[in-house]
Every structure is written in structure tokens, then in C-alpha cells.
Write a protein that holds these residues in place. Structure first.
Motif, PDB file in Angstrom:
ATOM      1  N   ASN A 247       0.823  -1.198   0.000  1.00 51.28           N
ATOM      2  CA  ASN A 247       0.000   0.000   0.000  1.00 51.28           C
ATOM      3  C   ASN A 247       0.859   1.250   0.000  1.00 51.28           C
ATOM      4  OD1 ASN A 247       0.110   1.202   2.945  1.00 51.28           O
ATOM      5  ND2 ASN A 247      -0.009  -1.018   3.179  1.00 51.28           N
ATOM      6  N   ALA A 248       0.325   2.313  -0.578  1.00 47.89           N
ATOM      7  CA  ALA A 248       1.016   3.600  -0.618  1.00 47.89           C
ATOM      8  C   ALA A 248      -0.004   4.689  -0.887  1.00 47.89           C
ATOM      9  CB  ALA A 248       2.081   3.615  -1.709  1.00 47.89           C
ATOM     10  N   GLY A 249       0.341   5.885  -0.442  1.00 42.08           N
ATOM     11  CA  GLY A 249      -0.552   7.009  -0.666  1.00 42.08           C
ATOM     12  C   GLY A 249       0.227   8.299  -0.808  1.00 42.08           C
ATOM     13  N   ILE A 250      -0.452   9.289  -1.349  1.00 42.37           N
ATOM     14  CA  ILE A 250       0.112  10.631  -1.440  1.00 42.37           C
ATOM     15  C   ILE A 250      -0.952  11.589  -0.920  1.00 42.37           C
ATOM     16  CG2 ILE A 250      -0.621  10.929  -3.837  1.00 42.37           C
ATOM     17  CD1 ILE A 250       1.940  12.659  -4.211  1.00 42.37           C
ATOM     18  N   GLU A 251      -0.509  12.562  -0.125  1.00 48.43           N
ATOM     19  CA  GLU A 251      -1.411  13.577   0.410  1.00 48.43           C
ATOM     20  C   GLU A 251      -0.823  14.936   0.064  1.00 48.43           C
ATOM     21  OE1 GLU A 251      -3.740  14.691   4.562  1.00 48.43           O
ATOM     22  OE2 GLU A 251      -2.179  13.154   4.576  1.00 48.43           O
ATOM     23  N   ILE A 252      -1.665  15.826  -0.457  1.00 44.28           N
ATOM     24  CA  ILE A 252      -1.211  17.129  -0.922  1.00 44.28           C
ATOM     25  C   ILE A 252      -2.021  18.227  -0.240  1.00 44.28           C
ATOM     26  CG2 ILE A 252      -1.002  18.631  -2.952  1.00 44.28           C
ATOM     27  CD1 ILE A 252      -0.741  16.068  -4.634  1.00 44.28           C
ATOM     28  N   GLY A 253      -1.335  19.244   0.265  1.00 45.52           N
ATOM     29  CA  GLY A 253      -2.007  20.389   0.851  1.00 45.52           C
ATOM     30  C   GLY A 253      -2.747  21.174  -0.211  1.00 45.52           C
ATOM     31  N   THR A 254      -4.021  21.491   0.054  1.00 41.32           N
ATOM     32  CA  THR A 254      -4.828  22.238  -0.912  1.00 41.32           C
ATOM     33  C   THR A 254      -5.195  23.623  -0.401  1.00 41.32           C
ATOM     34  OG1 THR A 254      -6.844  21.229  -0.070  1.00 41.32           O
ATOM     35  CG2 THR A 254      -5.780  20.155  -1.955  1.00 41.32           C
ATOM     36  N   ALA A 255      -5.140  23.821   0.912  1.00 40.14           N
ATOM     37  CA  ALA A 255      -5.395  25.114   1.543  1.00 40.14           C
ATOM     38  C   ALA A 255      -4.737  25.068   2.918  1.00 40.14           C
ATOM     39  CB  ALA A 255      -6.894  25.382   1.661  1.00 40.14           C
ATOM     40  N   GLU A 256      -4.822  26.161   3.671  1.00 39.24           N
ATOM     41  CA  GLU A 256      -4.127  26.224   4.961  1.00 39.24           C
ATOM     42  C   GLU A 256      -4.525  25.088   5.906  1.00 39.24           C
ATOM     43  OE1 GLU A 256      -3.926  29.217   8.742  1.00 39.24           O
ATOM     44  OE2 GLU A 256      -3.945  30.113   6.746  1.00 39.24           O
ATOM     45  N   LYS A 257      -5.802  24.708   5.916  1.00 39.58           N
ATOM     46  CA  LYS A 257      -6.282  23.659   6.816  1.00 39.58           C
ATOM     47  C   LYS A 257      -6.918  22.495   6.059  1.00 39.58           C
ATOM     48  CE  LYS A 257      -7.195  26.569  10.813  1.00 39.58           C
ATOM     49  NZ  LYS A 257      -8.171  26.843  11.881  1.00 39.58           N
ATOM     50  N   GLN A 258      -6.530  22.283   4.785  1.00 40.54           N
ATOM     51  CA  GLN A 258      -7.153  21.232   3.984  1.00 40.54           C
ATOM     52  C   GLN A 258      -6.111  20.468   3.184  1.00 40.54           C
ATOM     53  OE1 GLN A 258     -10.355  22.922   1.656  1.00 40.54           O
ATOM     54  NE2 GLN A 258     -10.797  24.374   3.287  1.00 40.54           N
ATOM     55  N   THR A 259      -6.357  19.153   3.024  1.00 39.37           N
ATOM     56  CA  THR A 259      -5.506  18.311   2.204  1.00 39.37           C
ATOM     57  C   THR A 259      -6.373  17.341   1.407  1.00 39.37           C
ATOM     58  OG1 THR A 259      -5.223  16.697   3.993  1.00 39.37           O
ATOM     59  CG2 THR A 259      -3.517  18.393   3.776  1.00 39.37           C
ATOM     60  N   ALA A 260      -5.803  16.807   0.348  1.00 43.77           N
ATOM     61  CA  ALA A 260      -6.437  15.756  -0.444  1.00 43.77           C
ATOM     62  C   ALA A 260      -5.470  14.579  -0.492  1.00 43.77           C
ATOM     63  CB  ALA A 260      -6.743  16.250  -1.853  1.00 43.77           C
ATOM     64  N   GLN A 261      -6.005  13.393  -0.319  1.00 42.52           N
ATOM     65  CA  GLN A 261      -5.178  12.189  -0.271  1.00 42.52           C
ATOM     66  C   GLN A 261      -5.706  11.150  -1.257  1.00 42.52           C
ATOM     67  OE1 GLN A 261      -3.707  10.125   3.481  1.00 42.52           O
ATOM     68  NE2 GLN A 261      -5.529   8.918   3.055  1.00 42.52           N
TER      69      GLN A 261
ATOM     70  N   TRP B 150      -8.374  20.008   8.652  1.00 42.01           N
ATOM     71  CA  TRP B 150      -7.552  19.956   9.863  1.00 42.01           C
ATOM     72  C   TRP B 150      -8.037  21.007  10.854  1.00 42.01           C
ATOM     73  CZ3 TRP B 150      -3.572  16.364  10.231  1.00 42.01           C
ATOM     74  CH2 TRP B 150      -3.345  15.618   9.074  1.00 42.01           C
ATOM     75  N   THR B 151      -8.010  20.666  12.150  1.00 44.04           N
ATOM     76  CA  THR B 151      -8.524  21.597  13.161  1.00 44.04           C
ATOM     77  C   THR B 151      -7.547  22.735  13.444  1.00 44.04           C
ATOM     78  OG1 THR B 151      -7.677  20.217  14.960  1.00 44.04           O
ATOM     79  CG2 THR B 151      -9.953  19.844  14.256  1.00 44.04           C
ATOM     80  N   CYS B 152      -6.266  22.527  13.208  1.00 43.05           N
ATOM     81  CA  CYS B 152      -5.276  23.588  13.421  1.00 43.05           C
ATOM     82  C   CYS B 152      -4.614  23.885  12.071  1.00 43.05           C
ATOM     83  CB  CYS B 152      -4.249  23.172  14.465  1.00 43.05           C
ATOM     84  SG  CYS B 152      -3.138  24.513  14.937  1.00 43.05           S
ATOM     85  N   LEU B 153      -3.467  23.305  11.825  1.00 42.80           N
ATOM     86  CA  LEU B 153      -2.805  23.418  10.537  1.00 42.80           C
ATOM     87  C   LEU B 153      -2.683  22.034   9.925  1.00 42.80           C
ATOM     88  CD1 LEU B 153       0.052  25.933  11.377  1.00 42.80           C
ATOM     89  CD2 LEU B 153      -2.076  26.395  10.158  1.00 42.80           C
ATOM     90  N   ARG B 154      -2.596  21.980   8.618  1.00 41.00           N
ATOM     91  CA  ARG B 154      -2.522  20.669   7.958  1.00 41.00           C
ATOM     92  C   ARG B 154      -1.261  19.908   8.369  1.00 41.00           C
ATOM     93  NH1 ARG B 154      -1.795  23.971   2.848  1.00 41.00           N
ATOM     94  NH2 ARG B 154       0.448  24.094   2.643  1.00 41.00           N
ATOM     95  N   PHE B 155      -1.357  18.587   8.332  1.00 41.42           N
ATOM     96  CA  PHE B 155      -0.275  17.652   8.649  1.00 41.42           C
ATOM     97  C   PHE B 155       0.148  17.701  10.118  1.00 41.42           C
ATOM     98  CE2 PHE B 155       0.554  18.511   4.037  1.00 41.42           C
ATOM     99  CZ  PHE B 155       0.102  17.284   3.587  1.00 41.42           C
ATOM    100  N   GLY B 156      -0.777  18.041  11.014  1.00 38.54           N
ATOM    101  CA  GLY B 156      -0.457  18.010  12.432  1.00 38.54           C
ATOM    102  C   GLY B 156      -1.711  18.119  13.274  1.00 38.54           C
ATOM    103  N   GLY B 157      -1.889  17.208  14.223  1.00 44.43           N
ATOM    104  CA  GLY B 157      -3.046  17.242  15.100  1.00 44.43           C
ATOM    105  C   GLY B 157      -4.251  16.536  14.516  1.00 44.43           C
ATOM    106  N   SER B 158      -5.446  16.959  14.935  1.00 48.48           N
ATOM    107  CA  SER B 158      -6.705  16.309  14.551  1.00 48.48           C
ATOM    108  C   SER B 158      -7.185  16.731  13.171  1.00 48.48           C
ATOM    109  CB  SER B 158      -7.806  16.669  15.555  1.00 48.48           C
ATOM    110  OG  SER B 158      -7.535  16.121  16.813  1.00 48.48           O
ATOM    111  N   PHE B 159      -7.864  15.783  12.501  1.00 47.87           N
ATOM    112  CA  PHE B 159      -8.514  16.097  11.225  1.00 47.87           C
ATOM    113  C   PHE B 159      -9.796  15.298  11.087  1.00 47.87           C
ATOM    114  CE2 PHE B 159      -5.677  12.556  10.226  1.00 47.87           C
ATOM    115  CZ  PHE B 159      -6.492  11.705   9.508  1.00 47.87           C
TER     116      PHE B 159
END
Length: 189
Positions: A40-54, A82-91
Motif C-alpha cells: 500500500n502507498a498514498g500521497i497527500e497534498i495540501g490544498t489550503a491552509e487547513k485542507q488536504t487531499a489524499q 484539519w482543526t489547526c494546521l494541515r499535517f499536524g493534530g486532529s482532522f
């Protein structure tokens, strides 16, 4: 002209990646998937300050001793807030899933498929969607650890085959329950 949509998708992905700054892209793998021998493998890309697409993909092409088999392929796109910034904490996220399977002499958890007698197997496909909650821990500048759980619905038509590969039954399943469980290691760049 036949493959122009693939070229367009590849160009869009390359454009998104070329505009990415630090911590905008993550390559991931689900450690729980590897525990079940699923590649398995995935890629996740930031789309906005608090949003990502995977986009995540899984493949298990193996057959095991004792005539056991869980051959699957699965793709799962997901959009996350994301509740704070993307790639860290809760989403929180919404995901879709689709794939095919061929299962023999293995009882799947959560009643995904009815139990069978030895020597019989299921073949089918599925499509579904769900919601996700997860948390991502920062391990270092480039490494994160993520835990996530998704709950949702999947529709799956299938065929049940007997010992001589004769189709015994055609039916479908409306599944409601866990649609993803992940403990993922992510490399950020």
C-alpha cells in the motif's frame, strides 16, 4: 486522444507538486496494511491552509497456505479538514472507496461477507463512502505518524463459488461499519 485524460491528470498533479512548499506533500504507507501483507502507498497534498487531499491504493495479490486467499485491490480518495494546521493534530475527512476482491477460506471481520464452508470462495467488487477522524503526530521535520478510523457504507455485488468453480449464488451486500483503519507512517516534503 484516447489517453489525454491521463496526461491531463498527470500534468495537474505535477503542477500541484511543483508549486508545493515544505510540508505540502506527504508520501505514506499504512503499517497495519503491511501487517496483513497488503502492499500500500498514498500521497497527500495540501490544498489550503487547513485542507488536504489524499489518494491511497492497496493491493494484496497473494495466496496463503491452507488454501487461504484474500486477493484485493482498493483505491481510496479522501478530502481532509484539519482543526489547526494541515499535517499536524486532529482532522476530519470524507472518503470514497472502490475495489475488487477474491476471498477463500478466510472469515473477514465485521461481517463484511457471510461465512462459507471450506473450499468455497467469494468474488466481487465494491464501492462506497464514509467519514474519517484521525490524528497526526510530528515525529521530526520530515516524519509523521498518523492514526485514523473511517466509518461508512459500501455496496458490493458478489458471486459465491463452490469447489469446482461453479457459481452457486449471486447476491449483494449492503455493508455499514468500519471502511478504513490506518496507522500510517508519512514522509513530508
Amino acid at each position: 486522444m484516447k489517453h489525454s485524460y491521463k496526461f491531463g491528470l498527470a500534468m495537474m498533479l505535477l503542477t500541484m507538486m511543483s508549486n508545493a512548499n515544505a510540508q505540502d506533500v506527504a508520501l505514506k504507507t499504512n503499517l497495519l496494511g503491511w501487517a496483513t501483507t497488503s502492499l500500500n502507498a498514498g500521497i497527500e497534498i495540501g490544498t489550503a491552509e487547513k485542507q488536504t487531499a489524499q489518494l491511497f491504493a492497496t493491493l494484496n495479490p497473494w495466496e496463503f497456505s491452507g488454501g487461504k486467499r484474500v486477493r484485493i485491490w482498493n483505491v481510496e480518495p479522501e478530502y481532509r479538514w484539519w482543526t489547526c494546521l494541515r499535517f499536524g493534530g486532529s482532522f476530519f475527512g470524507v472518503h470514497a472507496l472502490a475495489g475488487e476482491y477474491n476471498v477463500k477460506n478466510v472469515d473477514l471481520p465485521f461481517g463484511i461477507l457471510p461465512k462459507t464452508k471450506e473450499g468455497r470462495h467469494y468474488e466481487g467488487w465494491y464501492i462506497g463512502a464514509g467519514v474519517t477522524y484521525g490524528y497526526q503526530w510530528l515525529l521530526s521535520r520530515h516524519w509523521n505518524l498518523e492514526a485514523s478510523l473511517g466509518i461508512g457504507y459500501a455496496y458490493s455485488p458478489y458471486k459465491l463459488y463452490g469447489r469446482c468453480d461453479r457459481c452457486l449464488k449471486k447476491d449483494h451486500r449492503n455493508y455499514v461499519g468500519p471502511t478504513k483503519v490506518a496507522l500510517s507512517l508519512a514522509y513530508m516534503f
